[in-house]
Enzyme design. Sequence first.
Site, PDB file in Angstrom:
ATOM      1  N   LYS A 114      -1.306   8.601   4.711  1.00  0.00           N
ATOM      2  CA  LYS A 114      -0.940   7.739   3.582  1.00  0.00           C
ATOM      3  C   LYS A 114      -1.012   8.580   2.329  1.00  0.00           C
ATOM      4  CE  LYS A 114      -0.245   3.212   3.304  1.00  0.00           C
ATOM      5  NZ  LYS A 114       0.489   2.510   4.357  1.00  0.00           N
ATOM      6  N   GLY A 226       4.748 -18.504   4.286  1.00  0.00           N
ATOM      7  CA  GLY A 226       5.343 -17.369   3.560  1.00  0.00           C
ATOM      8  C   GLY A 226       6.821 -17.300   3.894  1.00  0.00           C
ATOM      9  N   GLY A 228       9.012 -14.785   2.460  1.00  0.00           N
ATOM     10  CA  GLY A 228       9.509 -13.545   1.865  1.00  0.00           C
ATOM     11  C   GLY A 228      10.196 -12.724   2.935  1.00  0.00           C
ATOM     12  N   ASN A 229      10.171 -11.411   2.786  1.00  0.00           N
ATOM     13  CA  ASN A 229      10.858 -10.540   3.734  1.00  0.00           C
ATOM     14  C   ASN A 229      10.476 -10.868   5.184  1.00  0.00           C
ATOM     15  OD1 ASN A 229      11.213  -8.253   5.487  1.00  0.00           O
ATOM     16  ND2 ASN A 229      11.810  -7.074   3.687  1.00  0.00           N
ATOM     17  N   GLY A 231       8.370 -13.484   6.501  1.00  0.00           N
ATOM     18  CA  GLY A 231       8.378 -14.892   6.916  1.00  0.00           C
ATOM     19  C   GLY A 231       9.780 -15.450   7.062  1.00  0.00           C
TER      20      GLY A 231
END
Length: 423
Positions: A114, A226, A228-229, A231
Amino acid sequence: MNKKHERIHVDDTVLCKLCLSELGEIYSDLELAADELDLLDMPRRTFTVHFPVRMDSGRTKMFVGHRVQYNDARGPCKGGIRFHPDLTIDHVRDLAFLMVLKCSVVNIPFGGSKGGVVVSPKELSRNELEQVTRGYIRAIAEYIGPFKDIPAPDVYTDDKIMVWILDEYERIKGMHVPAVVTGKPIELAGSRARSYSTSLGGIYVLEEALSKTGMGELRKGVAVQGFGNVGENAARILYEKGYKVIAVSDSKGGILNETGLNIHEVTAHKEKTGSVRDFVGARNITNEELLACDCDVLIPAALSDQLNVSNAGDVRAKIVLELANAPTTIEADEIFFQKKIMLIPDVLANAGGVVVSYFEWSQNLNSEYWEEEKVVRRLKNVMISAFNDVYGLCDEEKCRMRRAAYQIGVKRILHAERLRGNL
Ligand code: NAD
């Protein structure tokens, strides 16, 4: 600040806390030796770079970037790059470890990493954002590469930034190296199906769970928290496959119709009004009501900590599919286990995104462009076999699925280290 990114950052902190505390117990269950613990405890490479950027004003400003390559025993490191003002090396290290674990649970040949830059992107012009990206890549170019460490998008970074990363790296190397980064646009060596791969991967896992548990037809239907992207794609894919999606929600509240929602119409309604609320043909409900509604499958796909000690007892679903990161607390996980509710943990359920990143890398290395059908078919194979590994161990040990997933992840990492002669 953009709400989405602010929230995901918070999610990550909860995720790390949850995962790392649970791991302590797994290490003692597995009776790991001191050298094994040391090996898991320490990242292989941790570095911080300082690099100059000429700002639009003509002034030069120094920026700080981090990268942690936690473990690469199973393959090159893989992990996102985020731009965030609160980024710290400690948080980056925890997230890098989670990437090692996730890649191991779904058994793809990657380690984990990361990184990112300490910066608030909303305070930069487009040109400054590009210069920060290019400056960071110049500073770490020696340490990344298709067979070393492959970055991807994360908080506040997107496909446009992945293109700058690609371009800067290729200028430095003086040749094309598309496999140095994933999450690129399709026109520039990206992969088909990547935009909805997290949701689709989760649904393959769900379908395998349904067949293994003999639940078969979902009479009551699915509720998705949710929109969004993750859900919205999950609700849409389920609807298109013929499942009954009875409830969905967003930050403003939810809607429910026991006979099923037309998800395409809900999406159109949300685009028009900004929320799923007040959809004709459904009644408005609160998010708490959604979590407790009478459904077969509950899919948390919004925030962390949604299912906790105060509401886990009210959940009526038979399966909880964690598409969000860390939506369930440890206490709620235990309550579900006692109530015989199958909880499919995030580290498995939402790994479809990194699996398709692996396919992108693989296509780039072979100069191939796979058809969508091939990406989807291979995603299905990986997700089903990961589910069966975890489910099989759960069955043997009569333990929670999260426990089984972590055990498998840790064992595979240690096994690779042993084969390499490091243990
Ligand atoms: P997003 O910002 O696109 O969508 C989040 C949704 O949650 C929005 O519809 C928002 O209105 C809704 N929401 C916010 N607060 C809510 C509340 N209190 N109740 C109900 N809904 C609420 O984010 P996303 O990319 O869809 O990510 C969702 C979750 O999935 C996060 O936990 C994220 O870390 C995780 N995740 C995402 C991906 C990915 O590929 N995007 C991959 C792995 C995990």
